[in-house]
Write a protein that holds these residues in place. Structure first.
Motif, PDB file in Angstrom:
ATOM      1  N   LEU A  48       0.882  -1.154   0.025  1.00  0.00           N
ATOM      2  CA  LEU A  48       0.009  -0.007   0.083  1.00  0.00           C
ATOM      3  C   LEU A  48       0.947   1.081  -0.048  1.00  0.00           C
ATOM      4  O   LEU A  48       1.861   1.353   0.775  1.00  0.00           O
ATOM      5  N   LEU A  49       0.435   2.215  -0.920  1.00  0.00           N
ATOM      6  CA  LEU A  49       1.420   3.534  -1.055  1.00  0.00           C
ATOM      7  C   LEU A  49       1.148   4.367   0.003  1.00  0.00           C
ATOM      8  O   LEU A  49      -0.172   4.707   0.272  1.00  0.00           O
ATOM      9  N   VAL A  50       1.791   4.634   0.959  1.00  0.00           N
ATOM     10  CA  VAL A  50       1.852   5.794   2.091  1.00  0.00           C
ATOM     11  C   VAL A  50       2.138   6.975   1.372  1.00  0.00           C
ATOM     12  O   VAL A  50       3.259   7.155   1.415  1.00  0.00           O
ATOM     13  N   ILE A  51       1.452   7.965   1.416  1.00  0.00           N
ATOM     14  CA  ILE A  51       1.719   9.360   0.913  1.00  0.00           C
ATOM     15  C   ILE A  51       1.465  10.213   2.136  1.00  0.00           C
ATOM     16  O   ILE A  51       0.578  10.058   3.100  1.00  0.00           O
ATOM     17  N   ALA A  52       2.863  10.774   2.679  1.00  0.00           N
ATOM     18  CA  ALA A  52       2.646  11.643   4.063  1.00  0.00           C
ATOM     19  C   ALA A  52       2.443  13.157   3.863  1.00  0.00           C
ATOM     20  O   ALA A  52       3.159  13.848   3.017  1.00  0.00           O
ATOM     21  N   ASP A  53       1.464  13.882   4.109  1.00  0.00           N
ATOM     22  CA  ASP A  53       1.121  15.150   3.953  1.00  0.00           C
ATOM     23  C   ASP A  53       2.339  15.776   4.797  1.00  0.00           C
ATOM     24  O   ASP A  53       2.537  15.346   5.980  1.00  0.00           O
ATOM     25  N   THR A  54       3.096  16.818   4.183  1.00  0.00           N
ATOM     26  CA  THR A  54       4.148  17.261   4.911  1.00  0.00           C
ATOM     27  C   THR A  54       4.071  18.638   5.305  1.00  0.00           C
ATOM     28  O   THR A  54       4.076  19.596   4.201  1.00  0.00           O
ATOM     29  N   CYS A  55       3.173  19.112   6.338  1.00  0.00           N
ATOM     30  CA  CYS A  55       2.963  20.634   6.641  1.00  0.00           C
ATOM     31  C   CYS A  55       3.181  20.550   8.155  1.00  0.00           C
ATOM     32  O   CYS A  55       3.363  19.493   8.868  1.00  0.00           O
ATOM     33  N   LEU A  56       3.017  21.806   8.640  1.00  0.00           N
ATOM     34  CA  LEU A  56       3.282  21.934  10.109  1.00  0.00           C
ATOM     35  C   LEU A  56       1.733  22.487  10.661  1.00  0.00           C
ATOM     36  O   LEU A  56       1.846  22.310  11.969  1.00  0.00           O
ATOM     37  N   CYS A  57       0.990  22.766  10.015  1.00  0.00           N
ATOM     38  CA  CYS A  57      -0.199  23.384  10.777  1.00  0.00           C
ATOM     39  C   CYS A  57      -1.186  22.609  11.709  1.00  0.00           C
ATOM     40  O   CYS A  57      -1.458  22.964  12.766  1.00  0.00           O
TER      41      CYS A  57
END
Length: 331
Positions: free
Chosen positions: A113-122
């Motif tokens: 399963l492809l894990v896409i990580a949202d990369t933000c600080l909010c």
């Protein structure tokens, strides 16, 4: 005269013919499903403004991953709701942060399963902005600092890759964020990890339910100094041009429904995969209308998804992903 020699209705006379000549179609391979993970145990709490979408603790996450896998969805977008927030969003780049923990466990349960990580600080800052905030006394206002924020975004991206994220998806809209993250990943030995850039991200009113889900509403001001003005389209091409030059592997348009013209503009200009983010309010409005019996939910959703594909999207991030996968199985 062309009529009656040319009769366009000939190619609409049966279900089979319509299928034969259909120009665009949606499949489970197109779908990316967002998931919200949180600290604690035994937690599966429906988000009130997003029916059918949940906050999940890691011990309840496995059942969600099993369901997603069984439906044939091959990619998820991971958002974290942390236990601790501070001015610099340190939980975002903590090796044992909630996104990092979830990524490691997901890759144990389903390595494919492809894990896409949202990369933000909010989600991780106590002020709710996507970077380091500095109060400028001379100007009498708070400002989000661009370049110092990049350093924290790089740390976050590297920690997510170390935890097993297959794709890094930076959503912060800082200038130079793709270049900084690409350089950071390469230096850390993750040159094979792609970047799915939130290239064209507008300061939109369609994010309200997401901010409930991610607990990420700004505590003061707004995000208009770094997210785009909805009135602008040429600016979007400048943003995308910069991301392509800096090494982005995917280009995203967010939101999708009110910005199909931007999807088409990017499709016509670039050869990279184009991603449409069917955002929270687009989801919640359909769910609310369907609950009232005002619309046919399946028909509306599938028509919208085909619209994204017709506009030029290769991939669609949508909270409807599981529903769509079920409907496709029924066909």
């Amino acid at each position: 005269m062309s009529f009656p020699l040319v009769r366009n209705r000939r190619l609409r006379t049966s279900h089979a013919i319509r299928n034969l000549v259909r120009e665009h179609a949606v499949s489970t391979y197109d779908l990316i499903y967002p998931i919200f993970v949180t600290h604690g145990s035994g937690i599966k709490e429906e988000i009130s403004s997003m029916p059918g979408v949940y906050h999940l603790s890691i011990d309840r996450l496995e059942e969600e991953i099993r369901e997603v896998t069984a439906l044939g969805i091959q990619a998820i977008l991971l958002f974290g709701v942390p236990e601790h927030k501070d001015a610099h969003g340190s939980s975002a780049y903590d090796a044992n942060g909630i996104v990092q923990q979830a990524a490691r466990r997901i890759k144990e349960w389903n390595p494919q399963l492809l894990v896409i990580a949202d990369t933000c600080l909010c989600q991780f800052t106590d002020h709710g902005h996507c970077g380091i905030v500095h109060f400028d006394e001379a100007k009498g206002r708070a400002e989000v600092l661009n370049d110092p924020t990049l350093e924290l975004l790089v740390k976050t991206a590297v920690s997510q890759a170390e935890a097993g994220a297959d794709i890094i998806a930076p959503s912060n809209m800082m200038d130079g964020f793709v270049y900084a993250i690409r350089q950071g990943l390469d230096e850390a030995g993750y040159e094979h990890v792609p970047i799915m850039s939130y290239s064209v991200k507008y300061s939109s009113s369609f994010y309200g339910p997401f901010r409930d889900a991610a607990h990420s509403a700004p505590q003061f001001g707004d995000r208009k100094t770094y997210q785009m003005d909805p009135a602008n389209s040429r600016e979007a091409l400048r943003e995308a041009d910069a991301d392509v030059a800096e090494g982005a592997d995917f280009l995203m348009v967010k939101p999708a429904l009110a910005y199909m013209d931007m999807i088409r503009m990017l499709r016509d200009r670039y050869d990279l995969p184009i991603v449409a983010y069917n955002v929270s309010a687009e989801y919640s409005m359909v769910k609310a209308a369907a609950a009232q019996g005002w619309i046919d939910e399946k028909a509306i959703v599938m028509e919208t998804m085909v619209g994204f594909k017709r506009a030029g999207a290769d991939l669609i991030i949508t909270y409807f992903a599981k529903d769509i996968a079920r409907w496709l199985k029924e066909e």
